[in-house]
Design a protein around this motif. Sequence first.
Motif, PDB file in Angstrom:
ATOM      1  N   UNK A  92      -4.006   3.465  16.133  1.00  0.00           N
ATOM      2  CA  UNK A  92      -4.424   3.248  14.740  1.00  0.00           C
ATOM      3  C   UNK A  92      -3.206   3.102  13.824  1.00  0.00           C
ATOM      4  N   UNK A  93      -2.217   3.964  14.030  1.00  0.00           N
ATOM      5  CA  UNK A  93      -1.010   3.897  13.199  1.00  0.00           C
ATOM      6  C   UNK A  93      -0.287   2.573  13.404  1.00  0.00           C
ATOM      7  N   UNK A  94      -0.142   2.151  14.654  1.00  0.00           N
ATOM      8  CA  UNK A  94       0.531   0.888  14.938  1.00  0.00           C
ATOM      9  C   UNK A  94      -0.241  -0.286  14.338  1.00  0.00           C
ATOM     10  N   UNK A  95      -1.578  -0.236  14.422  1.00  0.00           N
ATOM     11  CA  UNK A  95      -2.396  -1.294  13.814  1.00  0.00           C
ATOM     12  C   UNK A  95      -2.189  -1.353  12.302  1.00  0.00           C
ATOM     13  N   UNK A  96      -2.187  -0.185  11.648  1.00  0.00           N
ATOM     14  CA  UNK A  96      -1.964  -0.171  10.190  1.00  0.00           C
ATOM     15  C   UNK A  96      -0.600  -0.757   9.844  1.00  0.00           C
ATOM     16  N   UNK A  97       0.419  -0.380  10.610  1.00  0.00           N
ATOM     17  CA  UNK A  97       1.762  -0.892  10.350  1.00  0.00           C
ATOM     18  C   UNK A  97       1.841  -2.404  10.565  1.00  0.00           C
ATOM     19  N   UNK A  98       1.211  -2.893  11.640  1.00  0.00           N
ATOM     20  CA  UNK A  98       1.218  -4.329  11.922  1.00  0.00           C
ATOM     21  C   UNK A  98       0.459  -5.102  10.840  1.00  0.00           C
ATOM     22  N   UNK A  99      -0.683  -4.552  10.398  1.00  0.00           N
ATOM     23  CA  UNK A  99      -1.456  -5.202   9.337  1.00  0.00           C
ATOM     24  C   UNK A  99      -0.691  -5.216   8.026  1.00  0.00           C
ATOM     25  N   UNK A 100      -0.001  -4.136   7.710  1.00  0.00           N
ATOM     26  CA  UNK A 100       0.782  -4.072   6.477  1.00  0.00           C
ATOM     27  C   UNK A 100       1.929  -5.072   6.529  1.00  0.00           C
ATOM     28  N   UNK A 101       2.565  -5.197   7.676  1.00  0.00           N
ATOM     29  CA  UNK A 101       3.665  -6.146   7.824  1.00  0.00           C
ATOM     30  C   UNK A 101       3.160  -7.581   7.661  1.00  0.00           C
ATOM     31  N   UNK A 102       2.027  -7.880   8.307  1.00  0.00           N
ATOM     32  CA  UNK A 102       1.453  -9.223   8.200  1.00  0.00           C
ATOM     33  C   UNK A 102       1.058  -9.528   6.754  1.00  0.00           C
ATOM     34  N   UNK A 103       0.487  -8.542   6.065  1.00  0.00           N
ATOM     35  CA  UNK A 103       0.103  -8.720   4.665  1.00  0.00           C
ATOM     36  C   UNK A 103       1.332  -8.994   3.799  1.00  0.00           C
ATOM     37  N   UNK A 104       2.402  -8.226   4.032  1.00  0.00           N
ATOM     38  CA  UNK A 104       3.636  -8.404   3.261  1.00  0.00           C
ATOM     39  C   UNK A 104       4.238  -9.784   3.518  1.00  0.00           C
ATOM     40  N   UNK A 105       4.184 -10.233   4.769  1.00  0.00           N
ATOM     41  CA  UNK A 105       4.707 -11.562   5.092  1.00  0.00           C
ATOM     42  C   UNK A 105       3.889 -12.665   4.419  1.00  0.00           C
ATOM     43  N   UNK A 106       2.560 -12.502   4.400  1.00  0.00           N
ATOM     44  CA  UNK A 106       1.710 -13.494   3.718  1.00  0.00           C
ATOM     45  C   UNK A 106       2.016 -13.535   2.225  1.00  0.00           C
ATOM     46  N   UNK A 107       2.196 -12.354   1.641  1.00  0.00           N
ATOM     47  CA  UNK A 107       2.495 -12.296   0.209  1.00  0.00           C
ATOM     48  C   UNK A 107       3.853 -12.923  -0.078  1.00  0.00           C
ATOM     49  N   UNK A 108       4.836 -12.697   0.777  1.00  0.00           N
ATOM     50  CA  UNK A 108       6.159 -13.279   0.583  1.00  0.00           C
ATOM     51  C   UNK A 108       6.097 -14.802   0.680  1.00  0.00           C
ATOM     52  N   UNK A 109       5.332 -15.304   1.669  1.00  0.00           N
ATOM     53  CA  UNK A 109       5.187 -16.767   1.797  1.00  0.00           C
ATOM     54  C   UNK A 109       4.505 -17.342   0.568  1.00  0.00           C
TER      55      UNK A 109
END
Length: 80
Positions: A52-69
């Motif tokens: 669960x923790x790894x999933x949250x971290x991966x989702x947060x990273x993907x969200x941050x990357x989408x926002x940066x793009x």
Amino acid sequence: MHIESSYLNEIFKKNPMESISLKLPEELLESSDRCARAMGIPRAEYIRRAIERMNREAEAKARAERMARASRKSGAKACG
């Protein structure tokens, strides 16, 4: 912190779970067992929390990357 089995049973009733077969290196399994015992929780609960923790971290990273793009795209349009 020890989690009561009745509490876990209630969680399982509300969130039906599926079984998986998982192969882990012996060292990782042993360290997971040690950590789970230290936390007073079953190994399966420890592994669930880790996933669960790894999933949250991966989702947060993907969200941050989408926002940066999106930010770079909107910035380029504003300057162009």
